[in-house]
Design a protein around this motif. Structure first.
Motif, PDB file in Angstrom:
ATOM      1  N   ALA A  85      52.294  72.978   4.973  1.00 11.62           N
ATOM      2  CA  ALA A  85      53.716  73.509   4.415  1.00 11.62           C
ATOM      3  C   ALA A  85      54.725  72.574   4.659  1.00 11.62           C
ATOM      4  O   ALA A  85      55.573  72.207   3.780  1.00 11.62           O
ATOM      5  N   GLN A  86      54.789  71.802   5.731  1.00 13.70           N
ATOM      6  CA  GLN A  86      55.737  71.106   6.294  1.00 13.70           C
ATOM      7  C   GLN A  86      55.559  69.607   5.387  1.00 13.70           C
ATOM      8  O   GLN A  86      56.620  69.063   4.948  1.00 13.70           O
ATOM      9  N   LEU A  87      54.132  69.184   5.074  1.00 14.67           N
ATOM     10  CA  LEU A  87      54.251  67.962   4.608  1.00 14.67           C
ATOM     11  C   LEU A  87      54.266  68.173   3.212  1.00 14.67           C
ATOM     12  O   LEU A  87      54.693  67.214   2.436  1.00 14.67           O
ATOM     13  N   ARG A  88      54.031  69.529   2.745  1.00 14.54           N
ATOM     14  CA  ARG A  88      54.407  69.710   1.210  1.00 14.54           C
ATOM     15  C   ARG A  88      55.706  69.531   0.670  1.00 14.54           C
ATOM     16  O   ARG A  88      56.013  69.188  -0.181  1.00 14.54           O
ATOM     17  N   ALA A 115      57.956  67.878   2.488  1.00 12.98           N
ATOM     18  CA  ALA A 115      58.336  66.394   2.601  1.00 12.98           C
ATOM     19  C   ALA A 115      57.855  65.584   1.473  1.00 12.98           C
ATOM     20  O   ALA A 115      58.768  64.750   0.610  1.00 12.98           O
ATOM     21  N   ASN A 116      57.018  66.057   0.756  1.00 11.59           N
ATOM     22  CA  ASN A 116      56.447  65.355  -0.453  1.00 11.59           C
ATOM     23  C   ASN A 116      57.452  65.865  -1.555  1.00 11.59           C
ATOM     24  O   ASN A 116      57.528  64.930  -2.199  1.00 11.59           O
ATOM     25  N   SER A 117      57.643  67.168  -1.663  1.00 10.37           N
ATOM     26  CA  SER A 117      58.395  67.641  -2.666  1.00 10.37           C
ATOM     27  C   SER A 117      59.934  67.024  -2.761  1.00 10.37           C
ATOM     28  O   SER A 117      60.586  66.974  -3.743  1.00 10.37           O
ATOM     29  N   ARG A 132      53.612  58.812   9.571  1.00  8.90           N
ATOM     30  CA  ARG A 132      52.967  58.641   8.399  1.00  8.90           C
ATOM     31  C   ARG A 132      53.462  58.249   7.383  1.00  8.90           C
ATOM     32  O   ARG A 132      54.714  58.358   6.849  1.00  8.90           O
ATOM     33  N   ASP A 133      52.971  57.153   6.634  1.00  7.97           N
ATOM     34  CA  ASP A 133      53.766  56.538   5.245  1.00  7.97           C
ATOM     35  C   ASP A 133      53.118  57.594   4.110  1.00  7.97           C
ATOM     36  O   ASP A 133      51.775  57.405   3.770  1.00  7.97           O
ATOM     37  N   MET A 134      54.009  58.240   3.545  1.00  9.29           N
ATOM     38  CA  MET A 134      53.892  59.210   2.686  1.00  9.29           C
ATOM     39  C   MET A 134      53.162  58.450   1.377  1.00  9.29           C
ATOM     40  O   MET A 134      52.535  59.071   0.554  1.00  9.29           O
ATOM     41  N   THR A 135      53.671  57.441   1.059  1.00 15.11           N
ATOM     42  CA  THR A 135      53.232  56.742  -0.103  1.00 15.11           C
ATOM     43  C   THR A 135      51.675  56.091   0.143  1.00 15.11           C
ATOM     44  O   THR A 135      50.883  56.255  -0.948  1.00 15.11           O
ATOM     45  N   SER A 136      51.335  55.617   1.185  1.00 13.37           N
ATOM     46  CA  SER A 136      50.197  54.815   1.304  1.00 13.37           C
ATOM     47  C   SER A 136      49.121  55.813   1.796  1.00 13.37           C
ATOM     48  O   SER A 136      47.920  55.571   1.933  1.00 13.37           O
ATOM     49  N   ALA A 137      49.650  56.989   2.371  1.00 14.76           N
ATOM     50  CA  ALA A 137      48.933  57.838   3.116  1.00 14.76           C
ATOM     51  C   ALA A 137      48.144  57.206   4.394  1.00 14.76           C
ATOM     52  O   ALA A 137      47.120  57.716   4.726  1.00 14.76           O
ATOM     53  N   SER A 138      48.827  56.307   4.863  1.00 14.13           N
ATOM     54  CA  SER A 138      48.012  55.743   6.058  1.00 14.13           C
ATOM     55  C   SER A 138      48.948  56.335   7.263  1.00 14.13           C
ATOM     56  O   SER A 138      50.261  56.482   7.335  1.00 14.13           O
ATOM     57  N   GLN A 139      48.495  56.181   8.553  1.00 12.41           N
ATOM     58  CA  GLN A 139      49.274  56.747   9.909  1.00 12.41           C
ATOM     59  C   GLN A 139      48.965  56.103  10.873  1.00 12.41           C
ATOM     60  O   GLN A 139      47.597  55.782  11.006  1.00 12.41           O
TER      61      GLN A 139
END
Length: 415
Positions: A366-369, A371-373, A395-402
């Motif tokens: 939920a927390q990442l959701r 961040a995404n929205s 974590r880089d939210m655009t590239s999904a790498s962390q």
RNA sequence: GUGAGUGUAGCCCAGAGGCCUAAGGCGCCAGGUUGUGGCCCUGGAUAACGAGGGUUCGACUCCCUCCACUCACCCCA
């Protein structure tokens, strides 16, 4: 449920970028032309507007918010900005400053009207006033200020309408000629115009009823009745505007709704009509300061409607830069990690990094959701393991790498 | 002040006298097994259908009044 009072609006977060855009352009232009900001109260003595805007005008007679305060003073919500600035000019002895004194304001105006597109009971204006000179060069500069302001916002397809309505010497002569003309055609004009003929003769020219157009079109023109000084002033102004490369059209039927105008009047209009026909207007008011109890002092200024400007920005699809938002989201797992998250978020902010901290005890998902929205590009995640190791997941939210990094390195990694 | 149009969840809207205990989409919340978002799937919350009165066996649906919003006139920014 309560609603915002009729004719007023909430300027919501998603609108704020427009307002900031306009206000920044205004401040910049003012700095360029030497205007200093003044803020006057939203309320004034009602008499100030009765005297300046004038009894008999629509604004004072039927649109002004007036009330008695608990002390029995007759107050009014400002329906326009010029009178207040002139009052402040006198109240603070600004006639002792180098003239002309150049002031600008951005403030709310209140008029009790039926709301519609581009017209509200509370609207905001950006206004400039240059007080203390009758030089036509100042009129030209004031008009240039307004014109460049619109250009700086990338608004196009504007039309500048100009007219001169004379001074207290020559206007009476003109008004007589106007009356004669209208009396001759008295049978052809509308009821409103018959009232205007007695109450507000200048405004006869303003009538939009088809039946009145022939009479208004053939009416005598104020520019043909200007006294020598007024005529010269108007000639100079037009020449200066030519020098400045500002396109304008003389509109012999341009009249404004305030009694204080003398000589120059102008209006900025969107070419396609709309937005209520006028994005802003102004003119010279050489008698106003004296009317308010000062020495005879010439002045010129304008007021531009910010709400209508923003309507134009949208209509012309002009991009305004979005407001900056936090770039980092701090998520955590478990109560112990929460303490660390609170400290971490605070320390990042103290390093000048904008942070949204996860609030409540929701799942990591939920927390990442969230961040995404919120379109936040980087997330910092602290769990029990990281807590023990003194690290954090970045974590880089655009590239999904962390990657796992030492907590101490975060400020530099996020800069 | 005058005239016209509209009023169903936070937003967009379906429904046009009983089948509405009001549908759908967006958004929101939660889940799709261990600590990871966006796509997808599942579930959930949220509407006394603007308010009041009337007609009717029965009204979100018809009538009246009011209110609000929108647009236009007047005037202005």
């Amino acid at each position: 449920m309560y609603q915002a009072p009729r004719g007023t609006v909430d300027i919501l977060p998603q609108e704020q970028a427009y307002w900031r855009y306009v206000e920044q352009k205004a401040a910049h232009i003012c700095q360029l032309y030497g205007y200093e900001r003044i803020d006057t109260p939203a309320i004034e003595d009602a008499g100030l507007f009765n005297r300046s805007v004038g009894e008999g005008t629509d604004i004072v007679d039927k649109e002004m918010y007036t009330f008695d305060d608990r002390g029995g003073n007759k107050l009014a919500l400002a329906p326009e900005g010029t009178a207040s600035v002139c009052r402040a000019y006198l109240e603070h002895g600004m006639q002792n400053l180098p003239q002309p004194v150049k002031l600008y304001y951005i403030s709310s105006m209140f008029r009790y009207e039926r709301p519609q597109a581009g017209r509200y009971r509370q609207h905001r204006q950006f206004g400039c006033e240059a007080i203390g000179s009758d030089d036509a060069a100042l009129d030209a500069e004031v008009i240039d200020t307004a014109w460049q302001f619109y250009l700086s916002m990338n608004i196009s397809q504007l039309f500048l309408a100009l007219n001169s309505i004379g001074c207290k010497e020559c206007r009476p002569v003109y008004l007589n000629a106007l009356r004669e003309h209208y009396v001759q055609h008295g049978d052809k004009i509308c009821v409103d115009c018959n009232v205007r003929l007695v109450k507000n003769r200048m405004r006869l020219l303003d009538c939009k009823k088809p039946s009145c157009q022939p009479v208004a079109d053939t009416a005598p023109k104020s520019v043909d009745y200007l006294c020598q000084p007024c005529a010269e002033h108007f000639d100079k102004l037009q020449r200066y505007l030519g020098l400045l490369g500002i396109p304008f059209g003389v509109n012999h039927r341009l009249v404004r709704g305030f009694d204080y105008y003398t000589r120059t009047v102008f209006e900025v209009q969107p070419q396609g009509g709309g937005s209520q026909g006028s994005l802003g207007g102004g003119g010279r008011y050489d008698g106003l300061i004296e009317e308010l109890g000062g020495k005879p002092t010439a002045a010129v200024g304008f007021g531009l409607g910010i709400d209508r400007i923003i309507l134009q920005l949208k209509e012309q699809k002009i991009d305004v830069s979005p407001l900056a938002k936090p770039r980092v989201f701090v998520a955590f797992l478990g109560d112990a990690a929460r303490d660390e998250a609170i400290k971490l978020a605070a320390s990042l902010r103290r390093n000048g990094i904008g942070v949204i901290q996860a609030i409540g005890s929701r799942s990591l998902k939920a927390q990442l959701r969230q961040a995404n929205s919120l379109a936040i590009s980087r997330a910092v995640i602290i769990g029990e393991e990281e807590l023990k190791a003194g690290t954090v997941i970045l974590r880089d939210m655009t590239s999904a790498s962390q990657q796992t990094v030492p907590i101490a390195r975060l400020p530099e990694l996020l800069k």
